[in-house]
Design an enzyme around this catalytic site. Structure first.
Site, PDB file in Angstrom:
ATOM      1  N   HIS A 124      -6.580   0.256  -3.163  1.00  0.00           N
ATOM      2  CA  HIS A 124      -4.862   0.048  -2.368  1.00  0.00           C
ATOM      3  C   HIS A 124      -5.296   0.763  -0.656  1.00  0.00           C
ATOM      4  CE1 HIS A 124      -1.341   2.154  -0.705  1.00  0.00           C
ATOM      5  NE2 HIS A 124      -0.154   1.913  -1.654  1.00  0.00           N
ATOM      6  N   ASP A 201      -9.068   8.880  -5.916  1.00  0.00           N
ATOM      7  CA  ASP A 201      -7.309   8.197  -5.251  1.00  0.00           C
ATOM      8  C   ASP A 201      -6.747   8.907  -6.752  1.00  0.00           C
ATOM      9  OD1 ASP A 201      -5.012   7.505  -4.999  1.00  0.00           O
ATOM     10  OD2 ASP A 201      -6.113   5.930  -3.615  1.00  0.00           O
ATOM     11  N   GLN A 204      -2.634   7.039  -9.078  1.00  0.00           N
ATOM     12  CA  GLN A 204      -1.733   6.724 -10.176  1.00  0.00           C
ATOM     13  C   GLN A 204      -2.616   7.282 -11.551  1.00  0.00           C
ATOM     14  OE1 GLN A 204       0.721   4.730 -10.432  1.00  0.00           O
ATOM     15  NE2 GLN A 204       0.632   3.423  -8.745  1.00  0.00           N
ATOM     16  N   LYS A 227       4.874  10.277  -7.018  1.00  0.00           N
ATOM     17  CA  LYS A 227       4.571   9.443  -8.556  1.00  0.00           C
ATOM     18  C   LYS A 227       4.608  10.120  -9.888  1.00  0.00           C
ATOM     19  CE  LYS A 227       2.976   5.779  -5.606  1.00  0.00           C
ATOM     20  NZ  LYS A 227       1.859   4.716  -4.693  1.00  0.00           N
ATOM     21  N   CYS A 365      -0.097  -4.056  -2.637  1.00  0.00           N
ATOM     22  CA  CYS A 365      -0.555  -2.953  -1.635  1.00  0.00           C
ATOM     23  C   CYS A 365      -2.071  -2.822  -1.947  1.00  0.00           C
ATOM     24  CB  CYS A 365      -0.809  -1.364  -0.521  1.00  0.00           C
ATOM     25  SG  CYS A 365       0.729  -1.018  -0.769  1.00  0.00           S
TER      26      CYS A 365
HETATM   27  C1  LIG Z   1       1.097   4.494  -4.242  1.00  0.00           C
HETATM   28  C2  LIG Z   1      -0.939   4.617  -3.797  1.00  0.00           C
HETATM   29  C3  LIG Z   1      -1.141   5.249  -2.696  1.00  0.00           C
HETATM   30  C4  LIG Z   1      -0.318   5.393  -1.692  1.00  0.00           C
HETATM   31  O1  LIG Z   1       0.424   6.225  -1.286  1.00  0.00           O
HETATM   32  P1  LIG Z   1       1.393   7.806  -0.848  1.00  0.00           P
HETATM   33  O2  LIG Z   1       2.503   8.208  -1.169  1.00  0.00           O
HETATM   34  O3  LIG Z   1       2.100   5.801  -0.549  1.00  0.00           O
HETATM   35  O4  LIG Z   1       0.825   7.858   0.209  1.00  0.00           O
HETATM   36  C5  LIG Z   1      -2.649   4.957  -2.786  1.00  0.00           C
HETATM   37  N1  LIG Z   1      -3.281   4.684  -3.761  1.00  0.00           N
HETATM   38  C6  LIG Z   1      -2.660   4.284  -4.826  1.00  0.00           C
HETATM   39  C7  LIG Z   1      -3.813   4.226  -5.700  1.00  0.00           C
HETATM   40  C8  LIG Z   1      -1.501   4.357  -4.575  1.00  0.00           C
HETATM   41  O5  LIG Z   1      -1.228   3.571  -6.068  1.00  0.00           O
END
Ligand SMILES: *Cc1c(COP(=O)(O)O)cnc(C)c1O
Length: 407
Positions: A124, A201, A204, A227, A365
């Site tokens: 992302h 990260d 997801q 999320k 993104c």
């Molecule tokens: C949504 C997302 C982000 C960013 O998250 P925010 O809540 O917008 O800070 C980063 N990495 C992944 C894989 C995402 O899906």
């Protein structure tokens, strides 16, 4: 899955009862943000009705109960990801904030000119740009793990990227644009063998896969509340205690200090050292309800249900002429990205919206992923625990209709 009652789960989410453009809402944009159950919505009202007060400051009753509730969330998160200590849980604004914190603070102290940072081809933007900013400042270098045509990382290439200059690996657990589940456990072992720290990260992953930070031996893990059925404006950074202690603070301000004079300031201990200023108090407190909600169903039940749903959706969508899936990894969860010959993703998205179906179109993104596959963007359906096979059928019929109109 006797505990799994989809009708009851759907009834927990008030927004699912509404119509969009005169049609029942079919919400398939969960990769962007999930809907919230009543328990989370009610707890936000409860906070402002009965508790509103600043945290970590007051001697008075309301400040004490809001501080206690905020700290309950910290402990809940600790248990949820099995962190060793609650002070290893930093409450942030979200995933982006957590990654920027590490790039800034770990970067400031431990990454120098000529050093290398490894990221993957499916990150992302929020796990690319902070590292580029750090490299601009420090003169360090980013190296990228390539992926194959299915959207799986090339693990041999990954191992070959390491050298004595590699300081950090930043990789997504699950790709938001492809749905690939990366072998992060193996990736962490390999990085540690080369003396590099790893940031995962989990934006997801946290709502779909059980995560045990100690078992993974991950150094830093970040995710967002919104999320995982929780409020916006709150997220989590997990970090190993010794690493967090060795890092300088992020922002300066209230709560992150022990003592301030004009000559010198001493910093507060963990976790407060990294939590300057008044946080998003209600979101921090209500994240607790979101985790309770996930726990009430059980992540193992969620995983099994969503796996079944993903398989069903993939089979049904494959029947559409001209369908091309982007991201066909062996291990996937929750995300189906695709393009359809002769149509533009945006046009399909607009027609689906007219039918009450919410999907995301575009680059998600993750522009480098689109470049890798030579496309401007995809249509992305991303699943949550409340989605059903009936909704998938409505999506498939909607796409058929869009294709008939556009071609
Ligand atoms: C949504 C997302 C982000 C960013 O998250 P925010 O809540 O917008 O800070 C980063 N990495 C992944 C894989 C995402 O899906």
């Amino acid at each position: 899955m006797e505990k799994f009652n989809i009708d009851k789960i759907r009834a927990d989410f008030p927004i699912l009862k509404r119509e969009v453009n005169g049609k029942p809402l079919v919400y398939l944009d969960n990769g962007a943000t999930t809907q919230k159950p009543s328990s989370v919505i009610d707890s936000i009202v409860h906070y402002y009705t009965d508790m509103n007060s600043n945290v970590h400051r007051g001697v008075h009753y309301l400040s004490q109960i809001s501080t206690d509730a905020f700290e309950v969330t910290r402990k809940k998160v600790q248990a949820f990801i099995n962190a060793a200590e609650d002070k290893e849980i930093i409450i942030t604004k979200g995933t982006t904030d957590g990654i920027n914190l590490i790039a800034t603070c770990y970067g400031r102290a431990f990454i120098h000119e000529g050093d290398e940072i490894i990221i993957s081809a499916m990150e992302h933007h929020s796990n690319i740009v902070p590292w580029q900013m750090l490299c601009d400042e420090k003169g360090c270098k980013i190296r990228v793990i390539p992926m194959n045509d299915k959207g799986e990382l090339d693990m041999d290439a990954y191992s070959n990227l390491f050298n004595e200059k590699t300081k950090l690996v930043a990789v997504t657990y699950v790709s938001n644009s492809l749905g690939t589940i990366n072998p992060v456990s193996d990736m962490i072992s390999i990085a540690h063998r080369h003396g590099a720290v790893v940031l995962v990260d989990a934006a997801q992953a946290i709502q779909h896969i059980q995560i045990d930070v100690q078992k993974l031996d991950v150094d830093f893990l970040v995710f967002s509340g919104h999320k995982m059925y929780g409020p916006t404006g709150v997220g989590v950074l997990y970090g190993k205690e010794d690493l967090l202690n060795a890092m300088p603070p992020y922002q300066g301000g209230g709560d992150m200090i022990k003592e301030v004079t004009f000559e010198k300031t001493t910093y507060n201990e963990l976790p407060f050292k990294f939590e300057a200023g008044t946080p998003n108090i209600e979101a921090g407190i209500c994240l607790n309800e979101a985790i309770d909600y996930i726990n009430s169903i059980g992540l193992e039940n969620i995983e099994a249900y969503e796996h079944d749903l993903l398989q069903y959706a993939t089979e049904k969508l494959a029947e559409i002429p001209g369908m091309r899936f982007i991201g066909t990894a062996e291990k996937k969860c929750s995300v189906i990205s695709f393009v359809i010959d002769g149509t533009h993703p945006y046009d399909v998205g607009v027609i689906l919206d007219k039918l009450g179906i919410a999907v995301r179109t575009g680059h998600h993104c993750a522009q480098p992923v689109m470049d890798r596959f030579g496309i401007p963007g995809t249509i992305r359906a991303s699943l949550a625990v409340y989605n059903t096979k009936e909704e998938i059928d409505i999506l498939v019929a909607g796409i058929q209709r869009a294709v008939n109109m556009l071609i």
